[in-house]
Scaffold this motif. Structure first.
Motif, PDB file in Angstrom:
ATOM      1  N   GLY A 203      10.044 -12.464  -9.672  1.00  0.00           N
ATOM      2  CA  GLY A 203       9.662 -12.581 -11.080  1.00  0.00           C
ATOM      3  C   GLY A 203       9.750 -11.293 -11.870  1.00  0.00           C
ATOM      4  O   GLY A 203       9.924 -11.325 -13.086  1.00  0.00           O
ATOM      5  N   CYS A 204       9.615 -10.144 -11.194  1.00  0.00           N
ATOM      6  CA  CYS A 204       9.645  -8.845 -11.884  1.00  0.00           C
ATOM      7  C   CYS A 204      10.653  -7.928 -11.190  1.00  0.00           C
ATOM      8  O   CYS A 204      10.273  -6.911 -10.582  1.00  0.00           O
ATOM      9  CB  CYS A 204       8.258  -8.206 -11.883  1.00  0.00           C
ATOM     10  N   PRO A 205      11.929  -8.255 -11.262  1.00  0.00           N
ATOM     11  CA  PRO A 205      12.943  -7.512 -10.499  1.00  0.00           C
ATOM     12  C   PRO A 205      13.176  -6.089 -10.984  1.00  0.00           C
ATOM     13  O   PRO A 205      13.807  -5.304 -10.271  1.00  0.00           O
ATOM     14  CB  PRO A 205      14.202  -8.359 -10.690  1.00  0.00           C
ATOM     15  N   LEU A 206      12.676  -5.737 -12.169  1.00  0.00           N
ATOM     16  CA  LEU A 206      12.935  -4.415 -12.740  1.00  0.00           C
ATOM     17  C   LEU A 206      11.867  -3.387 -12.381  1.00  0.00           C
ATOM     18  O   LEU A 206      11.940  -2.243 -12.821  1.00  0.00           O
ATOM     19  CB  LEU A 206      13.036  -4.509 -14.267  1.00  0.00           C
ATOM     20  N   LEU A 207      10.893  -3.776 -11.566  1.00  0.00           N
ATOM     21  CA  LEU A 207       9.775  -2.883 -11.266  1.00  0.00           C
ATOM     22  C   LEU A 207      10.266  -1.576 -10.636  1.00  0.00           C
ATOM     23  O   LEU A 207      10.992  -1.579  -9.648  1.00  0.00           O
ATOM     24  CB  LEU A 207       8.803  -3.574 -10.311  1.00  0.00           C
ATOM     25  N   SER A 208       9.853  -0.446 -11.232  1.00  0.00           N
ATOM     26  CA  SER A 208      10.253   0.865 -10.722  1.00  0.00           C
ATOM     27  C   SER A 208       9.070   1.719 -10.295  1.00  0.00           C
ATOM     28  O   SER A 208       9.249   2.739  -9.633  1.00  0.00           O
ATOM     29  CB  SER A 208      11.065   1.620 -11.783  1.00  0.00           C
ATOM     30  N   SER A 209       7.864   1.321 -10.676  1.00  0.00           N
ATOM     31  CA  SER A 209       6.660   2.071 -10.311  1.00  0.00           C
ATOM     32  C   SER A 209       5.602   1.081  -9.851  1.00  0.00           C
ATOM     33  O   SER A 209       5.168   0.221 -10.626  1.00  0.00           O
ATOM     34  CB  SER A 209       6.156   2.878 -11.510  1.00  0.00           C
ATOM     35  N   LEU A 210       5.180   1.184  -8.587  1.00  0.00           N
ATOM     36  CA  LEU A 210       4.232   0.241  -7.998  1.00  0.00           C
ATOM     37  C   LEU A 210       3.056   0.983  -7.387  1.00  0.00           C
ATOM     38  O   LEU A 210       3.219   1.776  -6.462  1.00  0.00           O
ATOM     39  CB  LEU A 210       4.922  -0.603  -6.922  1.00  0.00           C
ATOM     40  N   THR A 211       1.855   0.717  -7.918  1.00  0.00           N
ATOM     41  CA  THR A 211       0.626   1.310  -7.398  1.00  0.00           C
ATOM     42  C   THR A 211      -0.360   0.199  -7.074  1.00  0.00           C
ATOM     43  O   THR A 211      -0.764  -0.563  -7.953  1.00  0.00           O
ATOM     44  CB  THR A 211      -0.011   2.274  -8.419  1.00  0.00           C
ATOM     45  N   LEU A 212      -0.741   0.093  -5.798  1.00  0.00           N
ATOM     46  CA  LEU A 212      -1.763  -0.850  -5.350  1.00  0.00           C
ATOM     47  C   LEU A 212      -2.771  -0.053  -4.534  1.00  0.00           C
ATOM     48  O   LEU A 212      -2.522   0.269  -3.370  1.00  0.00           O
ATOM     49  CB  LEU A 212      -1.140  -1.966  -4.499  1.00  0.00           C
ATOM     50  N   ARG A 213      -3.901   0.267  -5.117  1.00  0.00           N
ATOM     51  CA  ARG A 213      -4.896   1.120  -4.471  1.00  0.00           C
ATOM     52  C   ARG A 213      -6.097   0.310  -3.994  1.00  0.00           C
ATOM     53  O   ARG A 213      -6.674  -0.469  -4.748  1.00  0.00           O
ATOM     54  CB  ARG A 213      -5.388   2.197  -5.442  1.00  0.00           C
ATOM     55  N   GLY A 214      -6.456   0.517  -2.731  1.00  0.00           N
ATOM     56  CA  GLY A 214      -7.684  -0.061  -2.206  1.00  0.00           C
ATOM     57  C   GLY A 214      -7.577  -1.509  -1.768  1.00  0.00           C
ATOM     58  O   GLY A 214      -8.592  -2.188  -1.664  1.00  0.00           O
ATOM     59  N   PHE A 215      -6.375  -1.996  -1.486  1.00  0.00           N
ATOM     60  CA  PHE A 215      -6.207  -3.385  -1.055  1.00  0.00           C
ATOM     61  C   PHE A 215      -5.831  -3.451   0.421  1.00  0.00           C
ATOM     62  O   PHE A 215      -5.348  -2.490   0.993  1.00  0.00           O
ATOM     63  CB  PHE A 215      -5.116  -4.071  -1.885  1.00  0.00           C
ATOM     64  N   LYS A 216      -6.018  -4.614   1.010  1.00  0.00           N
ATOM     65  CA  LYS A 216      -5.600  -4.833   2.391  1.00  0.00           C
ATOM     66  C   LYS A 216      -4.120  -5.189   2.394  1.00  0.00           C
ATOM     67  O   LYS A 216      -3.743  -6.338   2.134  1.00  0.00           O
ATOM     68  CB  LYS A 216      -6.434  -5.942   3.035  1.00  0.00           C
TER      69      LYS A 216
END
Length: 411
Positions: A203-216
């Motif tokens: 759904g979001c093929p253009l993503l260039s910056s990904l931050t996921l903090r504090g997840f399993k």
């Protein structure tokens, strides 16, 4: 060109300034994140309505002290040479700080985006939400369903479901390029499934910056994300609870030109020493040519093979030093303070000449050049919570360059 608070004051000064402040162009970039200002739903509603279809950026809530004032340019070239220094504050510091200030916003603060069949939200490019306690998953996803032009989305400290939020983004926000999602608690959200990872990739093929903090996040899910997002230049999995580092093997065998410039794996409790060492060997072999910043620091040390309770505070010493000499373009941050609570107390004390202070282990040869100011982690908000200004009767504006190639502001 004034900041939000300055224009609010100007609007209350005289009738001429007040008339100027009513122009819809004054509300293209609404920033109401100041901890010193009391903002409620009616203030947000009035400003969004004034902006109408000119609204491009909306920032709401109480921004943590440690993140306030941090200028994170979304230009990945800039980020690679001037990356965010996360070593000066800890997760627990941020949580304790943000809980000191009440937020007057409720879940209805995003309602103006959906009015008129989402006419206003449909043109919104940037949405940042900080520590809005009353916000729930349903309301947030309803707002995202009309934000089809969303380019930059950040969530910090909201009690919302990661799986449902990512599903909404994948369904309604195909233009998304920058995603910053920080959990309200360490490892508390287990909702992310492999199917959701495939959905966000498609759904979001253009993503260039990904931050996921504090997840399993386990390695399998991360591999799905890395394989799917071929434009990724920045990855931040700070405090990812179940991440072991096995996914690092795929970075050298991805089958395409890897664009990754920034990789942050700070304080991942299950991150294994052996996987870090293998990845450093890959870097020494000349792989990951675009990598400019790597953070493998851990306040509790790295996990030894097969046992996260056995910790190593002096990992990959030779490999780290070789990276400094053979790949000097890579800014490597490797800080491993000695935590005496894990045992070996007497050896740690003897090794430090009887000192009772923890000594950080770091092999970083240079201090990070800071082109932005970083908030203090041990401080509190500078003003009395009850001394904030009431913005009920005055307008505000927030000016910021927001065109292609411009600098954006991130947590």
């Amino acid at each position: 060109m004034l900041d939000t608070r300055s224009v609010c004051r100007a609007a209350a000064t005289c009738s001429m300034f007040n008339k100027c402040a009513m122009d819809s162009l004054c509300y293209q970039y609404i920033d109401l994140t100041s901890a010193e200002t009391k903002v409620n739903n009616s203030v947000v509603f009035a400003m969004v309505q004034r902006a109408a279809k000119n609204l491009q950026s909306l920032k709401l809530g109480i921004q943590p002290v440690a993140l306030r004032g941090t200028r994170f340019c979304q230009s990945m070239v800039f980020a690679a040479h001037n990356p965010v220094d996360t070593s000066s504050f800890s997760w627990h510091d941020r949580r304790s700080e943000q809980e000191k200030m009440p937020c007057f916003l409720t879940r209805s603060c995003l309602l103006p985006l959906t009015l008129g069949n989402g006419a206003i939200g449909g043109l919104l490019r940037q949405l940042h939400l900080y520590n809005i306690d009353a916000m729930d998953t349903t309301t947030l996803c309803t707002a995202l369903s009309v934000c089809r032009s969303l380019f930059d989305f950040a969530v910090v400290g909201l009690n919302v479901n990661l799986k449902q939020t990512l599903k909404s983004l994948s369904s309604f926000c195909p233009c998304l390029e920058h995603l910053f999602f920080e959990s309200s608690g360490i490892g508390g959200d287990e909702s992310l499934k492999s199917s959701t990872c495939f959905d966000i990739v498609n759904g979001c093929p253009l993503l260039s910056s990904l931050t996921l903090r504090g997840f399993k996040l386990n390695d399998h899910k991360v591999q799905i994300l890395l394989k799917g997002f071929q434009h990724l230049k920045l990855i931040d999995f700070t405090s990812a609870y179940t991440l072991t580092g096995i996914f690092l093997r795929s970075l050298s065998n991805c089958g395409y030109d890897l664009r990754l410039e920034v990789l942050i794996l700070r304080d991942c409790v299950h991150l294994r020493e052996v996987e870090v060492d293998k990845f450093l060997s890959v870097i020494l072999q000349g792989e990951c040519k675009n990598l400019r910043y790597l953070d493998i620091s851990n306040k509790d040390g790295l996990a030894t093979a097969g046992d996260c309770f056995e910790r190593s505070y002096n990992p990959s010493h030779v490999s780290i030093e070789r990276v400094f000499t053979e790949r000097p373009e890579v800014h490597l941050v490797a800080e491993f303070p000695i935590d005496k609570s894990f045992g070996d107390l007497e050896e740690a004390i003897d090794g430090q000449g009887g000192s009772n202070d923890s000594t950080p282990y770091t092999l970083s040869p240079m201090s990070l050049e800071k082109s932005f100011s970083m908030g203090s982690s041990d401080g509190s908000y500078n003003s009395d919570p009850d001394s904030g200004e009431d913005l009920q009767d005055i307008g505000c504006t927030f000016y910021e360059e927001f065109s292609d190639g411009a600098e954006y502001f991130m947590p």
